[in-house]
Design a protein around this motif. Structure first.
Motif, PDB file in Angstrom:
ATOM      1  N   TRP A  58       4.366  -1.908 -11.851  1.00 30.46           N
ATOM      2  CA  TRP A  58       2.945  -1.684 -11.620  1.00 30.46           C
ATOM      3  C   TRP A  58       2.360  -2.790 -10.739  1.00 30.46           C
ATOM      4  N   VAL A  59       2.811  -4.035 -10.949  1.00 30.03           N
ATOM      5  CA  VAL A  59       2.367  -5.144 -10.101  1.00 30.03           C
ATOM      6  C   VAL A  59       2.813  -4.891  -8.662  1.00 30.03           C
ATOM      7  N   GLU A  60       4.065  -4.459  -8.479  1.00 31.64           N
ATOM      8  CA  GLU A  60       4.548  -4.141  -7.136  1.00 31.64           C
ATOM      9  C   GLU A  60       3.736  -3.021  -6.507  1.00 31.64           C
ATOM     10  N   LEU A  61       3.388  -2.020  -7.291  1.00 33.53           N
ATOM     11  CA  LEU A  61       2.598  -0.920  -6.763  1.00 33.53           C
ATOM     12  C   LEU A  61       1.221  -1.408  -6.302  1.00 33.53           C
ATOM     13  N   ILE A  62       0.612  -2.288  -7.072  1.00 34.93           N
ATOM     14  CA  ILE A  62      -0.689  -2.847  -6.686  1.00 34.93           C
ATOM     15  C   ILE A  62      -0.547  -3.658  -5.403  1.00 34.93           C
ATOM     16  N   LYS A  63       0.478  -4.510  -5.332  1.00 33.21           N
ATOM     17  CA  LYS A  63       0.704  -5.299  -4.116  1.00 33.21           C
ATOM     18  C   LYS A  63       0.989  -4.384  -2.929  1.00 33.21           C
ATOM     19  N   PHE A  64       1.826  -3.362  -3.143  1.00 33.64           N
ATOM     20  CA  PHE A  64       2.154  -2.420  -2.079  1.00 33.64           C
ATOM     21  C   PHE A  64       0.892  -1.724  -1.574  1.00 33.64           C
ATOM     22  N   THR A  65       0.009  -1.384  -2.494  1.00 35.16           N
ATOM     23  CA  THR A  65      -1.244  -0.742  -2.129  1.00 35.16           C
ATOM     24  C   THR A  65      -2.132  -1.689  -1.320  1.00 35.16           C
ATOM     25  N   LEU A  66      -2.167  -2.947  -1.707  1.00 32.28           N
ATOM     26  CA  LEU A  66      -2.950  -3.927  -0.948  1.00 32.28           C
ATOM     27  C   LEU A  66      -2.373  -4.135   0.453  1.00 32.28           C
ATOM     28  N   VAL A  67      -1.052  -4.266   0.538  1.00 30.34           N
ATOM     29  CA  VAL A  67      -0.409  -4.387   1.854  1.00 30.34           C
ATOM     30  C   VAL A  67      -0.653  -3.111   2.652  1.00 30.34           C
ATOM     31  N   GLY A  68      -0.496  -1.986   1.993  1.00 36.32           N
ATOM     32  CA  GLY A  68      -0.765  -0.715   2.662  1.00 36.32           C
ATOM     33  C   GLY A  68      -2.198  -0.624   3.142  1.00 36.32           C
ATOM     34  N   GLY A  69      -3.113  -1.167   2.359  1.00 34.44           N
ATOM     35  CA  GLY A  69      -4.518  -1.195   2.775  1.00 34.44           C
ATOM     36  C   GLY A  69      -4.716  -2.004   4.040  1.00 34.44           C
ATOM     37  N   SER A  70      -4.040  -3.151   4.113  1.00 35.10           N
ATOM     38  CA  SER A  70      -4.149  -3.953   5.338  1.00 35.10           C
ATOM     39  C   SER A  70      -3.502  -3.215   6.508  1.00 35.10           C
TER      40      SER A  70
END
Length: 152
Positions: free
Chosen positions: A23-35
């Motif tokens: 879940w932490v990776e998914l949140i980070k992935f989403t933030l990177v994806g957002g950028s």
């Protein structure tokens, strides 16, 4: 009466959903994806308005710039895979990204051709539609953590 056993895929999915680090990776992935999303849309808008590129050419340029941004951040921050072989990871990341890009480009073209959605909005929707493909491909293949048994 025999109860069907859980499929290996379903069991793996269920186990994966229970791990907090996923879940932490998914949140980070989403933030990177957002950028990457912001980078992609900014490059796309610049390419279509200032460079007057066709929407598919602009999407390709935006893809290249965003994929470079996302690879670096996902490798070093999201998946903490900087100790892996960068060349192999980059090749896999690029392959996953190209697959997702082709899917997104098809969505983009369909939205532009068959709806009244402006091209920038269509690009935004196409990126969102392709995001699940990107996460699963990169988590399971590009930056997969090898077990000691698979390293042997």
């Amino acid at each position: 009466m025999r109860v069907p056993s859980t499929s290996p895929v379903r069991a793996r999915l269920r186990a994966g959903l229970r791990k907090s680090e996923n879940w932490v990776e998914l949140i980070k992935f989403t933030l990177v994806g957002g950028s990457g999303y912001v980078v992609n849309l900014a490059v796309f808008a610049f390419a279509t308005s200032s460079l007057h590129l066709h929407h598919l050419a602009a999407a390709a340029l935006a893809f290249v710039v965003a994929v470079l941004n996302n690879f670096w951040w996902n490798r070093h921050w999201t998946f903490g895979a900087a100790d892996g072989h960068a060349g192999f990871q980059a090749a896999r990341f690029f392959a996953v990204s190209v697959f997702a890009f082709v899917f997104a480009a098809a969505v983009l073209e369909a939205l532009v051709r068959f709806t009244e959605i402006p091209v920038l909005g269509a690009q935004a929707i196409s990126i969102v539609a392709a995001t699940p493909l990107n996460f699963i491909g990169n988590k399971m293949w590009s930056f997969a953590q090898r077990t000691s048994a698979s390293r042997a």
